[in-house]
Design an enzyme around this catalytic site. Sequence first.
Site, mmCIF file in Angstrom:
data_model
loop_
_atom_site.group_PDB
_atom_site.id
_atom_site.type_symbol
_atom_site.label_atom_id
_atom_site.label_comp_id
_atom_site.label_asym_id
_atom_site.label_seq_id
_atom_site.Cartn_x
_atom_site.Cartn_y
_atom_site.Cartn_z
ATOM 1 N N LYS A 170 -23.972 50.125 -56.371
ATOM 2 C CA LYS A 170 -24.081 50.829 -55.090
ATOM 3 C C LYS A 170 -22.817 51.680 -54.954
ATOM 4 C CE LYS A 170 -26.197 51.639 -51.149
ATOM 5 N NZ LYS A 170 -27.482 52.336 -51.048
ATOM 6 N N ASP B 89 -29.500 38.650 -58.553
ATOM 7 C CA ASP B 89 -30.271 37.570 -57.933
ATOM 8 C C ASP B 89 -31.509 38.152 -57.264
ATOM 9 O OD1 ASP B 89 -30.794 34.931 -56.949
ATOM 10 O OD2 ASP B 89 -30.059 35.601 -54.986
ATOM 11 N N ASP C 229 -35.733 38.128 -58.833
ATOM 12 C CA ASP C 229 -36.911 37.584 -58.128
ATOM 13 C C ASP C 229 -37.987 38.653 -58.000
ATOM 14 O OD1 ASP C 229 -35.657 35.096 -57.679
ATOM 15 O OD2 ASP C 229 -36.444 34.963 -55.636
HETATM 16 C C1 IPM Z 1 -30.863 31.717 -58.864
HETATM 17 C C2 IPM Z 1 -30.820 30.981 -57.553
HETATM 18 C C3 IPM Z 1 -29.356 30.573 -57.276
HETATM 19 C C4 IPM Z 1 -28.553 31.844 -57.169
HETATM 20 C C5 IPM Z 1 -29.174 29.671 -56.052
HETATM 21 C C6 IPM Z 1 -30.017 28.432 -56.123
HETATM 22 C C7 IPM Z 1 -27.732 29.313 -55.875
HETATM 23 O O1 IPM Z 1 -31.357 31.762 -56.532
HETATM 24 O O2 IPM Z 1 -30.487 31.132 -59.890
HETATM 25 O O3 IPM Z 1 -31.304 32.873 -58.871
HETATM 26 O O4 IPM Z 1 -28.476 32.453 -56.087
HETATM 27 O O5 IPM Z 1 -27.955 32.232 -58.169
HETATM 28 MG MG MG Z 2 -32.246 33.571 -57.193
#
Ligand code: IPM
Ligand code: MG
Length: 366
Positions: free
Chosen positions: A193, A250, A254
Amino acid sequence: MTTTHRITLLAGDGIGPEITAVARLLLEAVGRRHGFSLSFNEQPIGGAAIDATGEPLPASTLEACRQADAVLMGSIGAPRYDTLPRDKRPETGLLGLRRGMGLFANLRPVAISPSLIDASTLRREVIEGVDLMVVRELTGGIYFGTPKGRVDAEDGVRAFNTMAYSDHEIDRIARVAFELARQRRGRLCSVDKANVLDVSQLWRERVEAIHLTSFSEISLSHMYVDNAAMQLVRDPRQFDVLLTGNLFGDILSDEAAMLSGSIGMLPSASLGESGPGLFEPIHGSAPDIAGQDKANPLATVLSAAMLLRIGLKEEEAAADLEQAVEQVLAAGYRTADLMAPGCRPLGCMAMGDQLLAAVENSPSAG
Ligand code: IPM
Ligand code: MG
């Protein structure tokens, strides 16, 4: 004499014990086929460790991980720990483990199984053939930056964290990403960013410097994180390796997981300069289905495959596990998260049985 690989097994919370039990059986099965054995040292982490010792990462668990050839983890966290002070929370145990083992490089591959093309919420034309790797910095950035905390100010309460990276932290993760791009399709997209954040500006400068000095044959691009989030669902095939900091990685991983149809499909490897790696699915502990034999063990099995390939250099055994996953999916077996019309619903253990059968029946014995 047969080799014995020492695995420290961290089942953790929620669905963790169920999914790691399946992965363990499969690791043992491919070991038998390829002439090595495994010893499993089970240690508590997260909520399970809080219950047993009061700490989310007991010193004995960290030590057992450091002593292992590789570490396999399930998942951590449960709602009943959410009100604990931060240093006592399950997540703090996992962050302490990553940091304590020096695991700065988190590899999150996203490939779409041909059998799951229609399981994604995105159209087939968008996701067919997606094959990308998120390289996420894992021991720095806003997760660990200081100062951080909470203060009472005159006008109310304030809480804050610091997003910080030093040049050497950026350099070492950039090198990992460039190396991977070199082994793959030669393209690296670095996410930041830099239009707003000073920390991102240094990130971009360092990535450019490493590119120039050591990896000039790699095609490098930069993308702002908001645009990267959009591009990932607009046209994910444009990506080969995506390099990100801790928080951006992170979030984007996802998002990228959903390209594959379910977050229950994505494995990860967390690696340091040397020493054992940690292999875990990217999903959480799914407390809503814990203990009900409903979890999808495939991300953990694919993490076990990464453990075999990267951690133990057992390439053939790793390939066996990956083939087993493809085979059961092609045969139409699905856990609830992937259910589709015409497919056969299976619980976690029964999915494990099908995977075992696929491994036992595969032709490639070592
Ligand atoms: C991941 C999870 C972790 C993170 C959490 C559980 C601390 O979301 O491994 O992506 O944020 O890294
Ligand atoms: Mg995560």
